[in-house]
Design a protein around this motif. Structure first.
Motif, short mmCIF file in Angstrom:
data_model
loop_
_atom_site.label_atom_id
_atom_site.label_comp_id
_atom_site.label_asym_id
_atom_site.label_seq_id
_atom_site.Cartn_x
_atom_site.Cartn_y
_atom_site.Cartn_z
N SER A 55 0.82 -1.21 0.00
CA SER A 55 0.00 0.00 0.00
C SER A 55 0.86 1.26 0.00
O SER A 55 0.41 2.33 -0.42
N LEU A 56 2.10 1.14 0.46
CA LEU A 56 3.03 2.27 0.49
C LEU A 56 3.98 2.25 -0.70
O LEU A 56 4.92 3.05 -0.75
N ASN A 57 3.73 1.34 -1.64
CA ASN A 57 4.55 1.22 -2.85
C ASN A 57 6.03 0.98 -2.52
O ASN A 57 6.92 1.56 -3.16
N THR A 58 6.26 0.16 -1.54
CA THR A 58 7.63 -0.23 -1.21
C THR A 58 7.74 -1.75 -1.24
O THR A 58 6.73 -2.45 -1.21
N SER A 59 8.94 -2.25 -1.33
CA SER A 59 9.14 -3.69 -1.43
C SER A 59 8.85 -4.38 -0.10
O SER A 59 8.82 -3.73 0.96
N PHE A 60 8.65 -5.68 -0.14
CA PHE A 60 8.43 -6.44 1.08
C PHE A 60 9.65 -6.31 1.99
O PHE A 60 10.79 -6.24 1.52
N LEU A 61 9.40 -6.32 3.30
CA LEU A 61 10.50 -6.19 4.25
C LEU A 61 11.39 -7.43 4.23
O LEU A 61 10.90 -8.56 4.26
N THR A 62 12.68 -7.20 4.20
CA THR A 62 13.65 -8.29 4.23
C THR A 62 13.94 -8.69 5.67
O THR A 62 14.15 -7.83 6.53
N PRO A 63 13.94 -9.99 5.98
CA PRO A 63 14.33 -10.42 7.32
C PRO A 63 15.75 -9.98 7.64
O PRO A 63 16.66 -10.10 6.81
N TYR A 64 15.95 -9.49 8.83
CA TYR A 64 17.27 -9.02 9.27
C TYR A 64 18.31 -10.12 9.15
O TYR A 64 19.47 -9.87 8.82
N LEU A 65 17.93 -11.37 9.39
CA LEU A 65 18.88 -12.48 9.42
C LEU A 65 19.14 -13.11 8.05
O LEU A 65 19.92 -14.06 7.95
N ASP A 66 18.49 -12.61 7.01
CA ASP A 66 18.62 -13.24 5.69
C ASP A 66 19.87 -12.71 4.98
O ASP A 66 19.86 -11.63 4.39
N SER A 67 20.94 -13.48 5.03
CA SER A 67 22.22 -13.04 4.45
C SER A 67 22.25 -13.15 2.93
O SER A 67 23.15 -12.60 2.29
N LEU A 68 21.30 -13.86 2.36
CA LEU A 68 21.29 -14.06 0.90
C LEU A 68 20.20 -13.26 0.21
O LEU A 68 19.85 -13.53 -0.93
N ALA A 69 19.67 -12.27 0.89
CA ALA A 69 18.53 -11.53 0.34
C ALA A 69 18.92 -10.52 -0.72
O ALA A 69 18.07 -9.97 -1.41
N ASN A 70 20.23 -10.24 -0.87
CA ASN A 70 20.68 -9.25 -1.84
C ASN A 70 19.99 -7.91 -1.63
O ASN A 70 19.52 -7.27 -2.55
N SER A 71 19.89 -7.51 -0.37
CA SER A 71 19.18 -6.28 -0.01
C SER A 71 20.10 -5.37 0.79
O SER A 71 20.93 -5.82 1.58
N ASN A 72 19.95 -4.05 0.57
CA ASN A 72 20.67 -3.10 1.41
C ASN A 72 19.76 -2.54 2.50
O ASN A 72 20.11 -1.58 3.18
N PHE A 73 18.56 -3.14 2.62
CA PHE A 73 17.60 -2.76 3.67
C PHE A 73 17.22 -1.28 3.56
O PHE A 73 17.03 -0.59 4.56
N ALA A 74 17.09 -0.80 2.32
CA ALA A 74 16.80 0.62 2.12
C ALA A 74 15.42 1.01 2.64
O ALA A 74 15.19 2.19 2.95
N ASN A 75 14.48 0.06 2.72
CA ASN A 75 13.13 0.39 3.21
C ASN A 75 12.88 -0.16 4.61
O ASN A 75 11.74 -0.26 5.05
N GLY A 76 13.95 -0.54 5.32
CA GLY A 76 13.80 -1.04 6.67
C GLY A 76 14.22 -2.49 6.80
O GLY A 76 14.86 -3.06 5.90
N ALA A 77 13.83 -3.10 7.90
CA ALA A 77 14.21 -4.49 8.16
C ALA A 77 13.17 -5.14 9.07
O ALA A 77 12.50 -4.45 9.85
N ASN A 78 13.05 -6.44 8.94
CA ASN A 78 12.09 -7.18 9.75
C ASN A 78 12.83 -8.07 10.75
O ASN A 78 13.57 -8.97 10.37
#
Length: 327
Positions: free
Chosen positions: A100-123
């Protein structure tokens, strides 16, 4: 009531009562996260940032990433068409909020293979988490400690010139979601505690949530989104395993739901009490219990061909069960 304490518990009376609370849910989240100088349809001035703390109600893959615990089919069978670590056949409420906020799904903090820089936060939510006991993976205070480490490391990297990470303004303007307490209540019953013993634990659980909010506030958090717990006595697993089955009119365990409501009263009081204590903070108390219980109590209003009680819709086995609608 202070203007910065929002109680998200809409009246559920019309044939569109399911959609109205969901609209309120996402609309209020937009108001909290976004600067809206012109109208409710104005875009966010800054990209939304969300940090979530909780249990299976909002875990987007933390258990699988952190412990390697398999989360197999039928989890993930609808929207994702594969297992994503969510204990759900599709998306969780937090996923719909992100969309609803037009952002990607939250990446789990512990997921080392998520290829994410956590730009929209962390779960930080993990299946099975509770507030007590403390310092046990992954209790609420452990999740908050993980956030503090995450923030310090992110700001360190930003200072050294790293791009695409959350900066100080992102942490300050982020939405901090807390959705925990269900396991504290439900697991106490599972350990054969009496109703009185379960109720006696509630103040200690509320204290841990207070401590988490205070710590996050001291870290710069100003926008809080606090979920109460749902009707525990309507969970198929609890219905299957409970030894004493005093049921209400809709087939839910009365004592479990009574404990949940007392916990929710304490949580609401906490939010009301903390508002004047946390200067410049906005606190949203989300009444999940009312929304979920209404779905059960008025199931035929939403899906006319569903049964009139929860037990008609759930396949209960010796280790739990799944609710299966008759589609």
């Amino acid at each position: 009531m202070p203007p910065s304490l929002y109680l998200l518990s809409p009246p559920l009376r019309s044939s569109h009562r399911l959609f109205f609370p969901l609209f309120c849910f996402f609309f209020v989240s937009s108001l909290i996260l976004c600067s809206l100088p012109g109208s409710a349809s104005s875009p966010c001035e800054n990209p939304p940032v969300i940090f979530n703390f909780g249990d299976s109600n909002s875990d987007t893959g933390g258990l699988a990433a952190g412990l390697g615990f398999p989360v197999n089919s039928p989890n993930g069978r609808t929207f994702f068409h594969r297992s994503t670590g969510r204990l759900c056949d599709g998306r969780l409420v937090i996923d719909f909020l992100c969309q609803s906020l037009n952002t990607s799904f939250l990446t789990p903090y512990l997921d080392s293979l998520a290829n994410s820089n956590f730009a929209n936060g962390a779960n930080f939510a993990i299946v099975g988490s509770s507030t007590l006991p403390k310092y046990v993976p992954f209790s609420l205070n452990i999740q908050v400690m993980q956030f503090i480490h995450f923030k310090a490391r992110a700001l360190e990297l930003v200072t050294s010139g790293a791009k695409g990470l959350i900066g100080d303004a992102g942490f300050r303007n982020a939405l901090y979601m807390i959705d925990i307490g269900q396991n504290d209540m439900a697991d106490s019953f599972s350990k054969n505690m009496s109703y009185a013993q379960v109720i006696k634990r509630i103040p200690s659980v509320i204290t841990e949530i207070r401590n988490a909010m205070t710590t996050l506030y001291d870290q710069g958090a100003r926008k809080f989104w606090v979920h109460n717990t749902g009707p525990l006595g309507c969970l198929p697993q609890k219905l299957s395993l409970a030894q004493e089955k005093e049921l209400d009119h809709y087939g839910c365990l009365s004592r479990y739901n009574s404990a949940a409501k007392l916990f929710n009263e304490g949580l609401l009081h906490l939010c009301q009490e903390m508002r004047p204590q946390l200067k410049d903070a906005a606190i949203v108390y989300v009444d999940v219990y009312t929304i979920k219980y209404d779905l059960i109590a008025n199931s035929t209003s939403y899906v006319p061909y569903m049964g009139s009680t929860l037990q008609n819709e759930c396949s209960l086995g010796p280790k739990g069960g799944w609710c299966v609608a008759n589609f």
